[in-house]
Enzyme design. Structure first.
Site, PDB file in Angstrom:
ATOM      1  CD  GLN A  12      -9.432 -28.286  33.708  1.00  0.00           C
ATOM      2  OE1 GLN A  12      -8.759 -27.767  34.515  1.00  0.00           O
ATOM      3  NE2 GLN A  12      -9.022 -29.633  33.175  1.00  0.00           N
ATOM      4  CE1 TYR A 127      -6.350 -36.925  25.723  1.00  0.00           C
ATOM      5  CE2 TYR A 127      -3.944 -37.183  27.098  1.00  0.00           C
ATOM      6  CZ  TYR A 127      -4.907 -36.461  26.420  1.00  0.00           C
ATOM      7  OH  TYR A 127      -5.132 -35.142  26.326  1.00  0.00           O
TER       8      TYR A 127
END
Length: 281
Positions: A12, A127
């Site tokens: 993105q 993460y």
């Protein structure tokens, strides 16, 4: 002409930088996806950096599959920690300016006030752990780096919450969205512009910075804003995170305080609804 290397070019943020690049022809832009810059192959990565010889690196590439990371810990750490460490070392040894992108998921979510750059980190998923390890390695190996923590990134490109909501609201009469995770979304185009503004600035101030759009909302609030802007008829219900279990835990509060980046680089950060409107134009 200075050369800017953008890793994660098809993500993105990388995609939004590509849109902006044509307005900044004073730089030579190298947009590298995983075939050009292999963040999961450290030996190859080293040789690729030597071959490209960038003057500036925007490290937008990352392992971002939050739930999958719980079962792919080694791969997440290789890309989000070890590759970042290598890039930072390269930047230090070759006098390269480095902006590395990190995440609000380095926090545990137990705060009740907007988190500044000095707030205590304590990730609650793999993460977040891997991204925090990357931050630490980046600034250890190259203290002249800039690390930008961001949150809830969306864009016209790639997969994200806004596009998922748009699809679901077209397809369904009713959906449920989590209402007890608080933060602020980031329009990737705004962050991309901020990164360019930093590089264009006459001074370089290394360290950690926070960047997201202005506003304090839940994912449910975000969905309601999407519904209003898209004029959808879908009914939206708010549900607690406990009703929507996922392999990885999410911080319940990760609102970022942006005072430092606004003051240091004189940035004007748009309110989230103003940026969200751009998705619908």
């Amino acid at each position: 002409m200075r050369k800017i290397l953008v890793t994660g070019a098809k993500g993105q943020l990388g995609s939004e930088l590509l849109v902006l690049a044509s307005s900044y022809s004073n730089y030579e832009w190298i947009f590298a996806d995983r075939t050009k810059v292999a963040l999961d192959d450290l030996e190859l990565l080293q040789s690729q950096l030597r071959e490209i010889k960038p003057d500036i690196i925007f490290n937008c590439g990352a392992y971002t599959a939050v739930d999958k990371a719980e079962s792919e810990r080694d791969l997440a750490f290789k890309i989000n920690h070890l590759a970042v460490e290598l890039i930072a070392k390269y930047a230090k040894e070759n006098n390269v300016k480095l902006i590395h992108i990190s995440t609000d998921y380095v926090f545990d979510g137990f705060s009740s006030i907007a988190l500044d750059e000095e707030a205590e980190t304590n990730p609650i998923n793999v993460y977040g752990e891997s991204k925090l390890a990357g931050e630490v390695a980046c600034l250890r190996e190259n203290p002249d780096s800039i690390v930008i923590r961001t949150s809830w990134v969306y864009s016209k490109f790639g997969n994200n919450f806004v596009k998922t909501m748009q699809r679901l609201m077209r397809e369904k009469e009713e959906i449920n969205v989590v209402n007890d995770q608080i933060g602020s979304p980031t329009y990737a185009a705004d962050l991309a512009q901020a990164m360019i503004d930093i590089v264009q600035s006459s001074e370089w101030f290394p360290g950690i910075y926070n960047y997201s759009n202005e506003g304090e909302i839940s994912w449910f609030d975000f969905a309601v804003s999407i519904k209003e802007l898209g004029d959808y008829n879908c009914k939206i219900g708010g549900i607690p995170s406990s009703s929507y279990p996922t392999p990885a835990k999410r911080p319940s509060f990760s609102l970022l305080n942006k005072d430092k980046i606004k003051k240091t680089y004189n940035l004007d950060i748009p309110y989230y609804k103003k940026s969200l409107k751009k998705m619908f134009i």
